[in-house]
Design a protein around this motif. Structure first.
Motif, mmCIF file in Angstrom:
data_model
loop_
_atom_site.group_PDB
_atom_site.id
_atom_site.type_symbol
_atom_site.label_atom_id
_atom_site.label_comp_id
_atom_site.label_asym_id
_atom_site.label_seq_id
_atom_site.Cartn_x
_atom_site.Cartn_y
_atom_site.Cartn_z
ATOM 1 N N PHE A 219 0.792 -1.019 -0.297
ATOM 2 C CA PHE A 219 -0.166 -0.397 0.153
ATOM 3 C C PHE A 219 0.586 1.013 0.081
ATOM 4 N N ARG A 220 1.650 0.898 0.519
ATOM 5 C CA ARG A 220 2.781 2.355 0.827
ATOM 6 C C ARG A 220 3.469 3.417 -0.358
ATOM 7 N N ARG A 221 4.278 1.795 -0.980
ATOM 8 C CA ARG A 221 4.559 1.935 -2.276
ATOM 9 C C ARG A 221 4.357 1.738 -3.086
ATOM 10 N N ASP A 222 2.779 1.290 -3.255
ATOM 11 C CA ASP A 222 1.980 1.242 -4.600
ATOM 12 C C ASP A 222 2.252 0.139 -5.628
ATOM 13 N N LEU A 223 2.389 -0.860 -4.458
ATOM 14 C CA LEU A 223 2.549 -1.663 -5.802
ATOM 15 C C LEU A 223 1.680 -2.690 -5.908
ATOM 16 N N GLY A 224 0.034 -2.474 -5.844
ATOM 17 C CA GLY A 224 -0.989 -3.041 -5.700
ATOM 18 C C GLY A 224 -0.648 -4.777 -5.640
ATOM 19 N N ASN A 225 -2.484 -5.391 -5.533
ATOM 20 C CA ASN A 225 -2.832 -6.659 -5.061
ATOM 21 C C ASN A 225 -2.118 -6.725 -3.634
ATOM 22 N N VAL A 226 -2.753 -5.561 -3.022
ATOM 23 C CA VAL A 226 -2.478 -5.150 -1.100
ATOM 24 C C VAL A 226 -3.959 -6.977 -1.254
ATOM 25 N N GLU A 227 -4.930 -6.516 -1.267
ATOM 26 C CA GLU A 227 -5.931 -7.426 -0.624
ATOM 27 C C GLU A 227 -5.291 -8.974 -0.391
ATOM 28 N N SER A 228 -4.731 -8.841 -1.608
ATOM 29 C CA SER A 228 -4.653 -10.516 -2.039
ATOM 30 C C SER A 228 -3.309 -11.270 -1.446
ATOM 31 N N ALA A 229 -2.376 -10.170 -0.325
ATOM 32 C CA ALA A 229 -1.375 -10.170 -0.435
ATOM 33 C C ALA A 229 -1.787 -10.488 0.923
ATOM 34 N N TYR A 230 -2.865 -9.465 1.830
ATOM 35 C CA TYR A 230 -3.262 -9.971 2.895
ATOM 36 C C TYR A 230 -3.801 -10.534 3.204
ATOM 37 N N GLN A 231 -4.411 -11.060 2.324
ATOM 38 C CA GLN A 231 -5.279 -12.650 2.192
ATOM 39 C C GLN A 231 -4.032 -13.812 2.032
ATOM 40 N N GLN A 232 -3.272 -13.717 1.412
ATOM 41 C CA GLN A 232 -2.428 -15.251 1.293
ATOM 42 C C GLN A 232 -1.462 -15.056 2.663
ATOM 43 N N VAL A 233 -0.906 -13.907 3.656
ATOM 44 C CA VAL A 233 -0.326 -14.063 4.719
ATOM 45 C C VAL A 233 -1.277 -14.727 5.646
ATOM 46 N N LEU A 234 -3.036 -14.709 5.527
ATOM 47 C CA LEU A 234 -3.898 -15.394 6.473
ATOM 48 C C LEU A 234 -3.894 -16.907 6.536
ATOM 49 N N GLU A 235 -3.836 -17.445 5.276
ATOM 50 C CA GLU A 235 -3.878 -18.374 4.473
ATOM 51 C C GLU A 235 -2.726 -19.041 5.360
ATOM 52 N N ARG A 236 -1.614 -18.561 4.849
ATOM 53 C CA ARG A 236 -0.720 -19.219 5.240
ATOM 54 C C ARG A 236 -0.091 -19.777 7.201
ATOM 55 N N ILE A 237 -0.881 -19.003 7.084
ATOM 56 C CA ILE A 237 -0.305 -18.482 9.327
ATOM 57 C C ILE A 237 -1.738 -19.563 9.676
ATOM 58 N N ILE A 238 -2.974 -19.652 8.670
ATOM 59 C CA ILE A 238 -3.931 -21.199 9.516
ATOM 60 C C ILE A 238 -3.432 -22.343 9.014
ATOM 61 N N ARG A 239 -2.901 -22.356 7.540
ATOM 62 C CA ARG A 239 -2.483 -24.032 7.089
ATOM 63 C C ARG A 239 -1.182 -24.044 8.427
ATOM 64 N N ALA A 240 -0.437 -22.977 8.534
ATOM 65 C CA ALA A 240 1.181 -23.317 10.096
ATOM 66 C C ALA A 240 0.313 -23.880 11.009
#
Ligand code: UDP
Length: 244
Positions: A219-240
């Motif tokens: 978000f800070r650097r306008d890199l795009g795909n912000v929501e999907s990165a956060y979602q991906q982090v959540l999914e990986r944490i749930i899996r772990a």
């Protein structure tokens, strides 16, 4: 337990009182800010994602003996927490050089630090959250010498626990910010949140410096795909967590 009176609205959360004076309800918002709120936006679904991530991180830390303000989540974007008086100090732990460390020291982004660095920042928006020296921290009475020592010790222990957990998620914990508070019994508790808003997390399997970013820097650097990165982090944490 229902929300009663709003007592505080921050950049990412609203705090409400409850029927129990020792318990507050934190409502996680989708709002996103950066650069001391000069940049504002919205990350849709962030409130729920960060609330779920923070809840799992607090539970992980509690299992390792770190006391936190976390109680439970009565709704996907709501967290019941123990009421604390927040110390006006942001405790940052760094494993890899990024952000203000690079800007202020000239270290190259991505430099692996020889040991985790603990830094204190003055939680004061009008002053722009400046970096504190140990002596300035004591001069301003922001914490007692015993609390400073305890903050440093606890921050390093939390770093060990989180670094090893995120490693199992295929994520590198670059740096993160913690806030602590004191409860009615004068006990020091980890408070605020731990989420991609407050941690730098890089995908361990990706070398590209923009593509590897899985946190608020998107978000800070306008890199795009912000929501999907956060979602991906959540999914990986749930899996772990589930594979434990
Ligand atoms: N951080 C935060 N809130 C702040 C400032 C920093 O959560 O008000 C986090 C930030 O996401 C990063 C770490 O603390 O994970 C170190 O931030 P830094 O000092 O590099 O500042 P930045 O470049 O992010 O402004």
């Amino acid at each position: 337990m229902s929300a009663q009176k709003q007592i505080y609205e921050g950049k990412a959360k609203i705090l409400y009182t409850t029927e129990d004076r020792s318990i507050l309800l934190a409502h996680y918002k989708d709002d996103a800010t950066a650069f001391n709120a000069q940049k504002r936006g919205m990350i849709s679904g962030k409130g729920e994602i960060n609330c779920k991530i923070a809840a799992m991180m607090f539970q992980l830390l509690e299992r390792h003996g770190i006391t936190t303000h976390f109680i439970d989540c009565p709704a996907p974007n709501q967290m019941r927490v123990r009421a604390v008086k927040i110390l006006p100090v942001e405790v940052v732990v760094r494993n890899i050089a990024a952000g203000s460390l690079c800007q202020q020291t000239g270290l190259t982004l991505g430099t692996v630090l020889p040991y985790p660095l603990v830094e204190f920042f003055y939680k004061n928006d009008s002053l722009g959250d400046p970096l504190l020296t140990h002596d300035r921290l004591l001069l301003l009475n922001l914490a007692t010498p015993e609390q400073v020592e305890e903050l440093q010790r606890r921050a390093l222990r939390i770093n060990e626990i989180l670094t090893s957990f995120f490693h199992r998620c295929g994520l590198t914990l670059v740096d993160f910010k913690l806030e602590f508070g004191v409860d009615q019994q004068q006990k020091l508790l980890l408070a605020d949140e731990i989420s991609p808003d407050t941690c730098r997390l890089w995908d361990s399997t990706v070398a590209d410096p923009d593509r590897r970013v899985m946190d608020k820097d998107r978000f800070r650097r306008d890199l795009g795909n912000v929501e999907s990165a956060y979602q991906q982090v959540l999914e990986r944490i749930i899996r772990a967590v589930d594979s434990n």
